[in-house]
Design a protein around this motif. Sequence first.
Motif, PDB file in Angstrom:
ATOM      1  N   GLY A 199     -25.673   3.867  30.810  1.00  0.00           N
ATOM      2  CA  GLY A 199     -27.094   4.136  30.923  1.00  0.00           C
ATOM      3  C   GLY A 199     -27.917   2.885  30.656  1.00  0.00           C
ATOM      4  O   GLY A 199     -27.383   1.778  30.496  1.00  0.00           O
ATOM      5  N   PRO A 200     -29.242   3.029  30.576  1.00  0.00           N
ATOM      6  CA  PRO A 200     -30.112   1.872  30.320  1.00  0.00           C
ATOM      7  C   PRO A 200     -29.759   1.178  29.014  1.00  0.00           C
ATOM      8  O   PRO A 200     -29.282   1.805  28.056  1.00  0.00           O
ATOM      9  CB  PRO A 200     -31.518   2.484  30.268  1.00  0.00           C
ATOM     10  CG  PRO A 200     -31.402   3.764  31.033  1.00  0.00           C
ATOM     11  CD  PRO A 200     -30.013   4.269  30.786  1.00  0.00           C
ATOM     12  N   TYR A 201     -29.991  -0.120  28.970  1.00  0.00           N
ATOM     13  CA  TYR A 201     -29.670  -0.911  27.777  1.00  0.00           C
ATOM     14  C   TYR A 201     -30.451  -0.416  26.572  1.00  0.00           C
ATOM     15  O   TYR A 201     -31.673  -0.249  26.614  1.00  0.00           O
ATOM     16  CB  TYR A 201     -29.977  -2.384  28.038  1.00  0.00           C
ATOM     17  CG  TYR A 201     -29.875  -3.247  26.801  1.00  0.00           C
ATOM     18  CD1 TYR A 201     -28.633  -3.510  26.215  1.00  0.00           C
ATOM     19  CD2 TYR A 201     -31.024  -3.780  26.215  1.00  0.00           C
ATOM     20  CE1 TYR A 201     -28.541  -4.292  25.072  1.00  0.00           C
ATOM     21  CE2 TYR A 201     -30.940  -4.564  25.075  1.00  0.00           C
ATOM     22  CZ  TYR A 201     -29.695  -4.812  24.510  1.00  0.00           C
ATOM     23  OH  TYR A 201     -29.607  -5.580  23.382  1.00  0.00           O
ATOM     24  N   GLU A 258     -34.815  -2.234  35.316  1.00  0.00           N
ATOM     25  CA  GLU A 258     -34.977  -0.789  35.202  1.00  0.00           C
ATOM     26  C   GLU A 258     -36.284  -0.381  35.871  1.00  0.00           C
ATOM     27  O   GLU A 258     -37.283  -1.110  35.829  1.00  0.00           O
ATOM     28  CB  GLU A 258     -35.009  -0.358  33.728  1.00  0.00           C
ATOM     29  CG  GLU A 258     -33.693  -0.544  33.006  1.00  0.00           C
ATOM     30  CD  GLU A 258     -32.638   0.455  33.434  1.00  0.00           C
ATOM     31  OE1 GLU A 258     -33.001   1.459  34.085  1.00  0.00           O
ATOM     32  OE2 GLU A 258     -31.454   0.223  33.137  1.00  0.00           O
ATOM     33  N   GLU A 259     -36.265   0.805  36.498  1.00  0.00           N
ATOM     34  CA  GLU A 259     -37.490   1.365  37.055  1.00  0.00           C
ATOM     35  C   GLU A 259     -38.377   1.879  35.924  1.00  0.00           C
ATOM     36  O   GLU A 259     -37.899   2.189  34.826  1.00  0.00           O
ATOM     37  CB  GLU A 259     -37.152   2.515  38.009  1.00  0.00           C
ATOM     38  CG  GLU A 259     -36.303   2.107  39.198  1.00  0.00           C
ATOM     39  CD  GLU A 259     -37.085   1.335  40.227  1.00  0.00           C
ATOM     40  OE1 GLU A 259     -38.333   1.387  40.187  1.00  0.00           O
ATOM     41  OE2 GLU A 259     -36.456   0.653  41.066  1.00  0.00           O
ATOM     42  N   CYS A 264     -38.352   7.041  39.019  1.00  0.00           N
ATOM     43  CA  CYS A 264     -37.156   7.169  39.856  1.00  0.00           C
ATOM     44  C   CYS A 264     -36.152   8.068  39.165  1.00  0.00           C
ATOM     45  O   CYS A 264     -35.928   7.947  37.956  1.00  0.00           O
ATOM     46  CB  CYS A 264     -36.549   5.784  40.101  1.00  0.00           C
ATOM     47  SG  CYS A 264     -35.145   5.794  41.238  1.00  0.00           S
ATOM     48  N   GLU A 265     -35.565   8.966  39.895  1.00  0.00           N
ATOM     49  CA  GLU A 265     -34.540   9.823  39.326  1.00  0.00           C
ATOM     50  C   GLU A 265     -33.286   9.017  39.028  1.00  0.00           C
ATOM     51  O   GLU A 265     -33.034   7.970  39.616  1.00  0.00           O
ATOM     52  CB  GLU A 265     -34.200  10.952  40.301  1.00  0.00           C
ATOM     53  CG  GLU A 265     -35.357  11.903  40.570  1.00  0.00           C
ATOM     54  CD  GLU A 265     -34.950  12.996  41.524  1.00  0.00           C
ATOM     55  OE1 GLU A 265     -33.796  12.958  41.997  1.00  0.00           O
ATOM     56  OE2 GLU A 265     -35.773  13.879  41.798  1.00  0.00           O
ATOM     57  N   GLU A 266     -32.471   9.537  38.130  1.00  0.00           N
ATOM     58  CA  GLU A 266     -31.246   8.827  37.755  1.00  0.00           C
ATOM     59  C   GLU A 266     -30.289   8.708  38.934  1.00  0.00           C
ATOM     60  O   GLU A 266     -29.626   7.679  39.095  1.00  0.00           O
ATOM     61  CB  GLU A 266     -30.567   9.567  36.592  1.00  0.00           C
ATOM     62  CG  GLU A 266     -29.288   8.899  36.085  1.00  0.00           C
ATOM     63  CD  GLU A 266     -29.524   7.523  35.474  1.00  0.00           C
ATOM     64  OE1 GLU A 266     -28.541   6.795  35.273  1.00  0.00           O
ATOM     65  OE2 GLU A 266     -30.691   7.185  35.217  1.00  0.00           O
ATOM     66  N   LEU A 270     -28.742   5.312  40.324  1.00  0.00           N
ATOM     67  CA  LEU A 270     -27.317   5.037  40.505  1.00  0.00           C
ATOM     68  C   LEU A 270     -27.039   4.519  41.910  1.00  0.00           C
ATOM     69  O   LEU A 270     -26.229   3.609  42.106  1.00  0.00           O
ATOM     70  CB  LEU A 270     -26.505   6.303  40.237  1.00  0.00           C
ATOM     71  CG  LEU A 270     -26.349   6.713  38.773  1.00  0.00           C
ATOM     72  CD1 LEU A 270     -25.628   8.053  38.673  1.00  0.00           C
ATOM     73  CD2 LEU A 270     -25.592   5.645  37.991  1.00  0.00           C
ATOM     74  N   ARG A 271     -27.700   5.097  42.884  1.00  0.00           N
ATOM     75  CA  ARG A 271     -27.512   4.645  44.258  1.00  0.00           C
ATOM     76  C   ARG A 271     -27.896   3.173  44.400  1.00  0.00           C
ATOM     77  O   ARG A 271     -27.215   2.405  45.069  1.00  0.00           O
ATOM     78  CB  ARG A 271     -28.320   5.525  45.211  1.00  0.00           C
ATOM     79  CG  ARG A 271     -28.046   5.235  46.681  1.00  0.00           C
ATOM     80  CD  ARG A 271     -28.521   6.357  47.587  1.00  0.00           C
ATOM     81  NE  ARG A 271     -29.944   6.626  47.409  1.00  0.00           N
ATOM     82  CZ  ARG A 271     -30.441   7.749  46.905  1.00  0.00           C
ATOM     83  NH1 ARG A 271     -29.621   8.716  46.514  1.00  0.00           N
ATOM     84  NH2 ARG A 271     -31.743   7.926  46.795  1.00  0.00           N
TER      85      ARG A 271
END
Length: 486
Positions: A199-201, A258-259, A264-266, A270-271
């Motif tokens: 996941g995000p840092y 990061e958005e 933006c959805e997760e 990921l895409r």
Amino acid sequence: MYCFSPKACAKCPVQAAVCMEGDKLSVPPSVGERSQRSSISSTGPRTLDVLVYLIDDTVVRLTLDNLPSITAHELHRIVLDTLRLPTYSLEVFSLWLVSPFLELQLKPKHQPYKVCRQWQDLLFRFTSCSKDEIFEDEPSLQFRRNIFFSRRKEAQIQDEDVLRLLYEEAKYNILEGRYPCDLADCEVLGALVCRVNLGPYDPEQHTASFLKERLDSFLPSHLCRRGHGILTALWKRSAARPPADEQGLLQAYRLVPEEEEGACEERAALRKLYHAYLQKCHELPHYGCAFFSGEIDKPAQGLLHRGGRKAVMVAISLEGVYIIDSKEKHILLGLRFQELSWDHTFPSEEDHILWLEFDGENEGTPVNKLLKVYSKQAELMSSLIEYCIELNAAAEGVPLEPAANAAPSPTSQSPPSDRQRNPKLQRQNSVLCSRIQNLSTIDYVEDGKEIKRVKPRRTTSFFGRQLSNAPTSYSAVQAAENLEQG
């Protein structure tokens, strides 16, 4: 009862024991299970259970009628339907038969059951396995990237499940050293894996010590050296390349963009991460290659001029041929098809040999260099090179044989090929740079020095098999007409 999945498959170089869960590719519960490495089981008089392995070791279990007569193309479509992948995935992926000793991409007309029945014959023909290894080895049926699928088309894919499979395969090849990659680039790729998996840092959780315990999940194992003490210190000092550590990975992880929250959805995030990882891998000249095992001569060293042989991987793609040091995980030689000629020979007193001929220098003198690759898979390599050249010629509209009195049209423009789109990496001491000085080659020039070691003589090149009609930088040194052949 028949087995597609081998007893020895745990040793298979393309398997990764990672479970697909959560945000990963969803396999319908009725057909997706963890690998049990079991044989095909009969569920009726003419019905068999078949296990197809994804690159991350997830199993797709199929129950099929008339298995012996099913072609790879038909089975491929069944797998696509089972995984609910888009129709165009038929071009993206292919079915492979894989064991620790041999990897074969099946043609659409092949019948996997019958090819499996011939596996021992294939091992005897294309490997140097012992009798016991041949008897015990069994192939697994795997769903993997099609080596004839271009990077240009791959860059246009948007389906998350397809991207996930491509990402997993690229990640595995990076981590296993099949795709040589510089440390700085490995850290960038590893940071993207951190973002996908963790996941995000989060500075509170994702500390250097946290990453250190999981370093080989994000970076190639040959770059990771754990431990402390004098031996580790000596290894770091003597290593040709600096070892990876958690600090470089941590810094790259912090820099993953990061958005804005909620923007933006997760799944969309990921895409983008899959795209970013694959785009970085597309910069590697050997991305998407098929791999073969072989050996090359070592340069003579010492007072006794002892040589021997070095184990190598031969990687062949739509663009060229790459000789990779199996131990050091760096490229020894990289040649695009327009830079080489090649041939396959099998002298009765020697091994199967793939000959690669290319331009070079010897003490400032332009020479033709010949590299011998010893391998029982040389026949497969030669056939694949020829087929890739034919595909490229068809895709670019270039005839293999020039038409009489044909002149190029000044207005015709073809889209840039993959090799034109991908920038060359010029980093000094990069693992992607050819190390011709580390090769033992046969050099020849007009006076025919060393020419007796190769048969037969050709007027412009020993090997007529080359990309002759497209723009080429390869120019064979003319052989003298009166040279005596050995």
